[in-house]
Design an enzyme around this catalytic site. Structure first.
Site, PDB file in Angstrom:
ATOM      1  N   GLU A  98       0.925  -1.551  -0.086  1.00 19.43           N
ATOM      2  CA  GLU A  98       0.005   0.187  -0.155  1.00 19.43           C
ATOM      3  C   GLU A  98       0.970   0.976   0.136  1.00 19.43           C
ATOM      4  OE1 GLU A  98      -2.255   1.651  -0.686  1.00 19.43           O
ATOM      5  OE2 GLU A  98      -4.353   1.614   0.210  1.00 19.43           O
ATOM      6  N   ASP A 102      -3.664   6.345   6.330  1.00 19.92           N
ATOM      7  CA  ASP A 102      -4.538   7.392   6.749  1.00 19.92           C
ATOM      8  C   ASP A 102      -5.129   7.041   7.606  1.00 19.92           C
ATOM      9  OD1 ASP A 102      -5.296   9.896   7.175  1.00 19.92           O
ATOM     10  OD2 ASP A 102      -6.186  10.080   5.411  1.00 19.92           O
ATOM     11  N   ASP A 158      -1.654  10.538  -5.620  1.00 16.82           N
ATOM     12  CA  ASP A 158      -2.291  11.565  -5.929  1.00 16.82           C
ATOM     13  C   ASP A 158      -2.928  12.777  -5.405  1.00 16.82           C
ATOM     14  OD1 ASP A 158      -4.278   9.664  -5.935  1.00 16.82           O
ATOM     15  OD2 ASP A 158      -5.667  10.719  -7.280  1.00 16.82           O
ATOM     16  N   ARG A 164       0.940  12.143  -9.107  1.00 16.17           N
ATOM     17  CA  ARG A 164       1.744  10.704  -8.739  1.00 16.17           C
ATOM     18  C   ARG A 164       2.751  10.668  -9.315  1.00 16.17           C
ATOM     19  NH1 ARG A 164      -2.926   7.190  -7.341  1.00 16.17           N
ATOM     20  NH2 ARG A 164      -4.641   7.771  -8.359  1.00 16.17           N
TER      21      ARG A 164
HETATM   22  P1  IMP Z   1      -7.438   5.408   4.966  1.00 16.67           P
HETATM   23  O1  IMP Z   1      -8.243   4.288   4.043  1.00 16.67           O
HETATM   24  O2  IMP Z   1      -7.377   7.067   4.991  1.00 16.67           O
HETATM   25  O3  IMP Z   1      -6.062   4.839   5.602  1.00 16.67           O
HETATM   26  O4  IMP Z   1      -6.394   5.700   3.226  1.00 16.67           O
HETATM   27  C1  IMP Z   1      -5.836   5.313   2.252  1.00 16.67           C
HETATM   28  C2  IMP Z   1      -6.206   5.741   0.759  1.00 16.67           C
HETATM   29  O5  IMP Z   1      -6.358   7.142   1.019  1.00 16.67           O
HETATM   30  C3  IMP Z   1      -4.054   5.460   0.214  1.00 16.67           C
HETATM   31  O6  IMP Z   1      -4.352   3.941   0.193  1.00 16.67           O
HETATM   32  C4  IMP Z   1      -4.218   6.092  -0.648  1.00 16.67           C
HETATM   33  O7  IMP Z   1      -4.656   5.801  -1.782  1.00 16.67           O
HETATM   34  C5  IMP Z   1      -5.247   8.102   0.137  1.00 16.67           C
HETATM   35  N1  IMP Z   1      -4.755   8.721   0.536  1.00 16.67           N
HETATM   36  C6  IMP Z   1      -4.434   8.700   2.309  1.00 16.67           C
HETATM   37  N2  IMP Z   1      -4.162  10.038   2.408  1.00 16.67           N
HETATM   38  C7  IMP Z   1      -2.730  10.267   1.450  1.00 16.67           C
HETATM   39  C8  IMP Z   1      -2.812  11.765   1.421  1.00 16.67           C
HETATM   40  O8  IMP Z   1      -2.644  12.116   1.824  1.00 16.67           O
HETATM   41  N3  IMP Z   1      -2.232  11.382  -0.129  1.00 16.67           N
HETATM   42  C9  IMP Z   1      -2.758  11.686  -1.323  1.00 16.67           C
HETATM   43  N4  IMP Z   1      -3.740   9.569  -0.984  1.00 16.67           N
HETATM   44  C10 IMP Z   1      -3.657   9.895   0.386  1.00 16.67           C
HETATM   45 MG    MG Z   2      -3.679   3.561  -2.080  1.00 19.02          MG
END
Ligand code: IMP
Ligand code: MG
Length: 173
Positions: A98, A102, A158, A164
């Site tokens: 991954e 976040d 992105d 990207r």
């Molecule tokens: P989560 O589900 O909140 O953990 O987010 C994960 C997904 O959100 C990652 O696989 C990224 O594709 C996208 N993402 C989270 N934070 C960022 C960031 O700071 N920049 C770009 N994409 C992000």
């Molecule tokens: Mg992702």
């Protein structure tokens, strides 16, 4: 007339630092999975560059797979993770690749989904992890860099499909 189309970028991790870290992660993964055949599952789209670099430093046999996960709209997680794949990995050693953790929602959805395939093992490698309270707590075996809780782009990541292609990681300022 001034337009708002180009937000300014501030480099936080250089291409060189990323390369060294990816090599370090690959060395550790190669050691940990020595004698096994590893199935890498890259999470599209963000992890495509990380996975492509990582495989070139691995010294063990691997098979490469992808799944597609989407949740982000612009710079906010929607909380609604959509997955698409046709994986059949029963009995295999899986390592999910991954770009960033976040909230943790995406990875927890992916793990919930893949565990139903009854793999021999299921672990996660993420290049970046945001320093924030994760909504979902996941056991991540390999992490590249911990970064502040800011939106970042580059090296596969992105903002609305932009940036990207940058060889480094930058924060939007
Ligand atoms: P989560 O589900 O909140 O953990 O987010 C994960 C997904 O959100 C990652 O696989 C990224 O594709 C996208 N993402 C989270 N934070 C960022 C960031 O700071 N920049 C770009 N994409 C992000
Ligand atoms: Mg992702």
């Amino acid at each position: 007339m001034k337009t708002n189309s180009s937000p300014s970028l501030e480099k936080i991790i250089t291409a060189r630092e990323i390369q060294l870290k990816v090599r370090e992660l690959a060395d550790q993964i190669s050691l940990d999975y020595a004698g096994k055949k590893l199935h890498l599952v890259g999470v599209l789209k963000g992890a495509f560059i990380f996975l492509a670099d990582l495989v070139r430093f691995l010294t063990i046999p691997v098979q490469v797979h992808f799944l597609h996960a989407s949740s982000y709209t612009h710079t906010q997680s929607s909380g609604n993770v959509h997955l698409a794949h046709q994986l059949k990995l029963t009995g295999k050693d899986i390592l999910v690749i991954e770009d960033i953790q976040d909230t943790g929602l995406t990875l927890s959805r992916i793990l919930e989904d893949l565990v139903q395939q009854k793999p021999a093992s299921l672990e996660v490698c993420t290049l970046l992890e945001k320093d924030r309270p994760h909504t979902k707590v996941i056991n991540i075996r390999y992490t590249g860099f911990k970064i502040p809780n800011e939106f970042v782009v580059g090296y596969g990541l992105d903002m609305s499909e932009r940036f990207r292609e940058l060889p480094y990681i930058a924060r939007l300022s």
